[in-house]
Scaffold this motif. Sequence first.
Motif, PDB file in Angstrom:
ATOM      1  N   SER A 190       0.852  -1.181   0.000  1.00  0.00           N
ATOM      2  CA  SER A 190       0.000   0.000   0.000  1.00  0.00           C
ATOM      3  C   SER A 190       0.889   1.233   0.000  1.00  0.00           C
ATOM      4  N   ALA A 191       0.291   2.386  -0.311  1.00  0.00           N
ATOM      5  CA  ALA A 191       1.078   3.600  -0.470  1.00  0.00           C
ATOM      6  C   ALA A 191       0.568   4.699   0.439  1.00  0.00           C
ATOM      7  N   VAL A 192       1.501   5.534   0.872  1.00  0.00           N
ATOM      8  CA  VAL A 192       1.180   6.757   1.605  1.00  0.00           C
ATOM      9  C   VAL A 192       1.945   7.893   0.938  1.00  0.00           C
ATOM     10  N   SER A 193       1.555   9.108   1.234  1.00  0.00           N
ATOM     11  CA  SER A 193       2.260  10.248   0.677  1.00  0.00           C
ATOM     12  C   SER A 193       3.655  10.325   1.287  1.00  0.00           C
ATOM     13  N   LEU A 194       4.622  10.678   0.455  1.00  0.00           N
ATOM     14  CA  LEU A 194       5.979  10.825   0.968  1.00  0.00           C
ATOM     15  C   LEU A 194       6.052  11.946   1.993  1.00  0.00           C
ATOM     16  N   ARG A 195       5.309  13.035   1.729  1.00  0.00           N
ATOM     17  CA  ARG A 195       5.232  14.138   2.682  1.00  0.00           C
ATOM     18  C   ARG A 195       3.768  14.337   3.041  1.00  0.00           C
ATOM     19  N   VAL A 202      -7.243  19.000  10.073  1.00  0.00           N
ATOM     20  CA  VAL A 202      -7.303  18.393   8.752  1.00  0.00           C
ATOM     21  C   VAL A 202      -5.939  17.772   8.465  1.00  0.00           C
ATOM     22  N   THR A 203      -5.892  16.911   7.458  1.00  0.00           N
ATOM     23  CA  THR A 203      -4.620  16.345   7.009  1.00  0.00           C
ATOM     24  C   THR A 203      -4.288  16.911   5.623  1.00  0.00           C
ATOM     25  N   VAL A 204      -3.001  17.088   5.376  1.00  0.00           N
ATOM     26  CA  VAL A 204      -2.523  17.574   4.085  1.00  0.00           C
ATOM     27  C   VAL A 204      -1.555  16.539   3.529  1.00  0.00           C
ATOM     28  N   ASP A 205      -1.816  16.059   2.301  1.00  0.00           N
ATOM     29  CA  ASP A 205      -0.968  15.055   1.661  1.00  0.00           C
ATOM     30  C   ASP A 205      -0.341  15.642   0.406  1.00  0.00           C
ATOM     31  N   ASP A 206       0.986  15.597   0.360  1.00  0.00           N
ATOM     32  CA  ASP A 206       1.696  15.963  -0.859  1.00  0.00           C
ATOM     33  C   ASP A 206       1.854  14.694  -1.680  1.00  0.00           C
ATOM     34  N   THR A 207       0.958  14.481  -2.637  1.00  0.00           N
ATOM     35  CA  THR A 207       0.906  13.227  -3.383  1.00  0.00           C
ATOM     36  C   THR A 207       1.730  13.255  -4.664  1.00  0.00           C
ATOM     37  N   THR A 208       2.571  14.270  -4.844  1.00  0.00           N
ATOM     38  CA  THR A 208       3.409  14.288  -6.043  1.00  0.00           C
ATOM     39  C   THR A 208       4.393  13.119  -6.046  1.00  0.00           C
ATOM     40  N   THR A 209       4.720  12.635  -4.852  1.00  0.00           N
ATOM     41  CA  THR A 209       5.547  11.434  -4.700  1.00  0.00           C
ATOM     42  C   THR A 209       4.919  10.554  -3.641  1.00  0.00           C
ATOM     43  N   LEU A 210       4.658   9.298  -3.988  1.00  0.00           N
ATOM     44  CA  LEU A 210       4.093   8.345  -3.031  1.00  0.00           C
ATOM     45  C   LEU A 210       5.174   7.406  -2.522  1.00  0.00           C
ATOM     46  N   LEU A 211       4.953   6.902  -1.332  1.00  0.00           N
ATOM     47  CA  LEU A 211       5.866   5.946  -0.726  1.00  0.00           C
ATOM     48  C   LEU A 211       5.133   4.620  -0.575  1.00  0.00           C
ATOM     49  N   ALA A 212       5.474   3.656  -1.434  1.00  0.00           N
ATOM     50  CA  ALA A 212       4.847   2.334  -1.377  1.00  0.00           C
ATOM     51  C   ALA A 212       5.599   1.470  -0.376  1.00  0.00           C
ATOM     52  N   GLU A 213       4.877   0.764   0.449  1.00  0.00           N
ATOM     53  CA  GLU A 213       5.472  -0.114   1.461  1.00  0.00           C
ATOM     54  C   GLU A 213       4.930  -1.524   1.257  1.00  0.00           C
ATOM     55  N   THR A 238      10.433  -5.542   5.421  1.00  0.00           N
ATOM     56  CA  THR A 238       9.633  -4.425   4.937  1.00  0.00           C
ATOM     57  C   THR A 238      10.472  -3.554   3.999  1.00  0.00           C
ATOM     58  N   VAL A 239       9.889  -3.220   2.852  1.00  0.00           N
ATOM     59  CA  VAL A 239      10.595  -2.455   1.821  1.00  0.00           C
ATOM     60  C   VAL A 239       9.783  -1.210   1.493  1.00  0.00           C
ATOM     61  N   GLN A 240      10.484  -0.089   1.236  1.00  0.00           N
ATOM     62  CA  GLN A 240       9.836   1.146   0.822  1.00  0.00           C
ATOM     63  C   GLN A 240      10.370   1.567  -0.537  1.00  0.00           C
ATOM     64  N   ALA A 241       9.471   2.017  -1.383  1.00  0.00           N
ATOM     65  CA  ALA A 241       9.845   2.472  -2.732  1.00  0.00           C
ATOM     66  C   ALA A 241       9.089   3.751  -3.060  1.00  0.00           C
ATOM     67  N   GLU A 242       9.777   4.693  -3.689  1.00  0.00           N
ATOM     68  CA  GLU A 242       9.153   5.955  -4.088  1.00  0.00           C
ATOM     69  C   GLU A 242       8.566   5.827  -5.488  1.00  0.00           C
ATOM     70  N   ILE A 243       7.372   6.414  -5.669  1.00  0.00           N
ATOM     71  CA  ILE A 243       6.678   6.384  -6.957  1.00  0.00           C
ATOM     72  C   ILE A 243       6.373   7.817  -7.374  1.00  0.00           C
ATOM     73  N   ASP A 244       6.781   8.182  -8.563  1.00  0.00           N
ATOM     74  CA  ASP A 244       6.485   9.511  -9.075  1.00  0.00           C
ATOM     75  C   ASP A 244       4.998   9.603  -9.408  1.00  0.00           C
ATOM     76  N   ASN A 245       4.328  10.595  -8.827  1.00  0.00           N
ATOM     77  CA  ASN A 245       2.882  10.775  -9.040  1.00  0.00           C
ATOM     78  C   ASN A 245       2.594  12.241  -9.340  1.00  0.00           C
ATOM     79  N   VAL A 265      -2.435  10.918 -10.408  1.00  0.00           N
ATOM     80  CA  VAL A 265      -3.343   9.819 -10.761  1.00  0.00           C
ATOM     81  C   VAL A 265      -3.590   8.907  -9.566  1.00  0.00           C
ATOM     82  N   LEU A 266      -2.578   8.698  -8.753  1.00  0.00           N
ATOM     83  CA  LEU A 266      -2.670   7.779  -7.620  1.00  0.00           C
ATOM     84  C   LEU A 266      -3.005   8.538  -6.338  1.00  0.00           C
TER      85      LEU A 266
END
Length: 374
Positions: free
Chosen positions: A78-83, A209-220, A268-275, A279-280
């Motif tokens: 699953s993914a969360v926002s990097l920031r 409120v929560t603020v998500d910078d979704t330009t980069t996602l962190l998949a775990e 556990t592995v983390q990978a960055e995804i350009d978004n 779209v994601l």
Amino acid sequence: MKKVMVTILSLGVLAGAYGFAFGVPDQISHIWSDAPAEDAGPPAGAAAGPPGQSRSTTVVLAPLEERSHTLVLRTIGSAVSLRRADVVATEAGEVVQTNLRANTMVERGDVLLRLDDRTQRLSLEIAQANRDQAQATVTRYETLNNNGSSVVTDVALSEAEVALRLAQANVGLAEVALENRTIVAPISGRLGLSEVSVGDNLSSGDTVVTVDDTTTLLAEFEVPERSFGLLAEGKPVFITTPTHAGQVFEGSITAFDSRLDSITRSVTVQAEIDNAEGVLLSGMTFAVRMLEETAALPVVPATAITWDRGGAGIWVAAEGTASRVPITIRYRDGDLVWIETDAPIGAQIVIEGASKLRDGAQIAVAQPAEGQGI
């Protein structure tokens, strides 16, 4: 005498059953027939050959080849926002203004919410007035002191300067208290849902409120122990999601844990995804795929492998005979098997008919069907 007759009759029945099931042995059939044994043709199913030569087995041969194998690891993550940031109220008070529409893009510093700040504004005015008064006192004392007047002592001037510094500090505290009545976005990103509205009374520590910078996602995701060797920082990963069927997103590994989970035996592995296109969304479930090319290994069809008490092996043909060579199976993919063996690359191996062979058996080579081979 009766027992002897029963015994002879039983032997006759057994001989007849054997002949019916397995055929009459060549030696006996030669005795019964008028033709000599030398003139008899080869048994059914055996290749013709010169007199005295053992029967041969028809097989299909192909050269032993080598090629690399693509290891494919599939897992779920699953993914969360990097920031991301949770906006929390630092002061208590009544909400008088909100800009909290969900999924709205905000920039860092944009106003999200204002609390009633009348008390803080009055406190700031009082602090500013005290500062101005202290400043005027210091200015007057300095003027008198510079003119040589003995009315103002050095002690009085020093005390006036200290009072001015305290008044300036109180102004700073009042300005901070007033600023805290306005809550701004700590980062640029997309707003989540908020239940705060005008008229609500917030307490210190309440989440606004929560603020998500979704330009980069962190998949775990989790990688099993047997595939730990595939992990390396910067290694590409390929990600798909049911929301966007048929679309593949590429990312890269940025970090992985230094130890295995004692229960799942995975890391556990983390990978960055350009978004950058947005779209994601944070929280999506991903199917993760990683690829690894191995060194070149011998590869054979599954039909070329036979088994005995010693394990797996293949049959190598040379000078019209076949000999069995043991192998170690490394990978499987459909009908192909990657192996380790002492047989040299290019050697002719049996890919059809191997199950009928014995060590040293004579072989007859048949042409493979169109499209058949390794």
